[in-house]
Enzyme design. Sequence first.
Site, short mmCIF file in Angstrom:
data_model
loop_
_atom_site.label_atom_id
_atom_site.label_comp_id
_atom_site.label_asym_id
_atom_site.label_seq_id
_atom_site.Cartn_x
_atom_site.Cartn_y
_atom_site.Cartn_z
N HIS A 40 79.82 40.36 -12.18
CA HIS A 40 81.02 39.89 -12.92
C HIS A 40 81.22 40.84 -14.10
CE1 HIS A 40 83.58 36.49 -14.74
NE2 HIS A 40 83.68 37.53 -15.56
N ASP A 100 79.53 39.53 -17.29
CA ASP A 100 80.79 39.17 -17.95
C ASP A 100 81.00 40.06 -19.17
OD1 ASP A 100 83.19 37.94 -18.40
OD2 ASP A 100 82.34 36.14 -19.31
N HIS A 159 84.21 43.10 -16.58
CA HIS A 159 85.56 43.47 -17.00
C HIS A 159 85.57 44.95 -17.36
CE1 HIS A 159 86.95 39.29 -17.18
NE2 HIS A 159 85.71 39.04 -17.54
N LYS A 179 89.39 35.75 -7.20
CA LYS A 179 89.03 35.11 -8.46
C LYS A 179 89.99 33.98 -8.80
CE LYS A 179 87.24 34.43 -12.47
NZ LYS A 179 86.22 35.00 -13.34
N HIS A 217 79.54 32.73 -14.63
CA HIS A 217 79.06 32.59 -16.01
C HIS A 217 78.82 31.12 -16.38
CE1 HIS A 217 83.35 32.10 -16.39
NE2 HIS A 217 83.61 33.38 -16.55
N HIS A 222 86.23 30.66 -12.36
CA HIS A 222 86.08 30.41 -13.80
C HIS A 222 86.13 28.91 -13.98
CE1 HIS A 222 86.52 31.48 -18.17
NE2 HIS A 222 86.80 30.18 -18.16
C1 NCD Z 1 86.89 37.55 -20.56
C2 NCD Z 1 87.86 38.67 -20.92
O1 NCD Z 1 87.90 39.06 -22.08
O2 NCD Z 1 88.56 39.17 -20.03
N1 NCD Z 1 86.46 36.92 -21.77
C3 NCD Z 1 85.33 36.19 -21.94
O3 NCD Z 1 85.14 35.61 -23.01
N2 NCD Z 1 84.42 36.10 -20.99
C4 NCD Z 1 87.53 36.60 -19.63
C5 NCD Z 1 86.57 35.65 -18.96
O4 NCD Z 1 85.77 36.05 -18.12
O5 NCD Z 1 86.63 34.45 -19.27
ZN ZN Z 2 84.73 37.31 -17.28
#
Ligand code: NCD
Ligand code: ZN
Length: 344
Positions: free
Chosen positions: A13, A247, A15, A99, A174, A136
């Site tokens: 996971h 995450d 970003h 997702k 998460h 999520h």
């Molecule tokens: C994530 C993001 O910033 O894209 N933020 C987070 O707090 N984890 C989005 C997510 O996975 O909820």
């Molecule tokens: Zn995330």
Amino acid sequence: MTSLTITRPDDWHLHLRDGDMMKAVLPETARHFGRAIIMPNLIPPVITAKDAAEYRDRIMSAKPDNSKFQPLMTLYLTEDTEVKDLRAAAEIGLIHAIKLYPAGATTNSASGVADFSKVQRVLENMAQIGLPLCVHGEVTDADVDIFDREAVFIDRVLDPIRRAVPELRVIMEHITTKQGADYARSGGDNLAATITTHHLVINRNHILAGGIKPHYYCLPVAKREEHRLALLEAATSGDKTYFLGTDSAPHTDENKLLPCGCAGCFTATNTMSILAEVFEKENALDKLEGFASLHGPAFYRLEPNKDTITLTKGDPVTYPDRIETAQGDVTMFDPQFPLHWRVT
Ligand code: NCD
Ligand code: ZN
């Protein structure tokens, strides 16, 4: 033990963002991780196979030259997602999961799902072809306390979805609660859960006691200590239900340090050092490989990575407080304890 060699880990996971931010954060993940499940919550989101193919190309061209890192793409589920497009993308191996963001649950989730009956047919098709759903797991109702949103989601949304489509393969992403860990464990072979680095380290006091700490604010928000302990038990148990999804979610300091700051912790760089420290404290270094490198591929029906990384214990290893990006600085997650394990 002062040296530990494990199968190269993956991040289930992540970003990566896009553009200048991606250029800055991608090498941080590619340094240690073989693959990562790439979150599709860009603006606009990655909704179609075409979006995913183009995003994958941008990642591949931003990748450091000698890196073998492989992005595993996902699509962002909307109420208008087309079954045909999704099936075609899965068939050619372009996407590895879909997702599900409940509309409004987190950063860039406005196009997510509000009426779950509208995605039933998509979920049935995913079950048929074995394509996993990354969830999520938080309700968004204003009347549900933010610390209860994960537990309520399991009862009100996730369990009904799984009863309606029992063959659907689901990853609870998460997880932050004992309820999440327990539900995942009880769910049989079609259910798994990812756990982040930061949720193994912080509880809600780290965010709120002695002054507000925006860099510890992420979603789902960290809960009470008893929940952190349940996650720690799950991650270090050796149970294949649980695997690493960092995450890692970079936001510039400018966007974190606002009256209404963004949610997300940036952990790509120091995750393996932190995990080794955390697992060692639990006398569970022998479980780190399963959690970071083996359980994830098993659930995603992929081979583990062929190569290895070695963690070596020595004098405390320091990481920069923040990394520079052309969009601004991004603060690195600070575990607030010394790290002795470095990837060599
Ligand atoms: C994530 C993001 O910033 O894209 N933020 C987070 O707090 N984890 C989005 C997510 O996975 O909820
Ligand atoms: Zn995330």
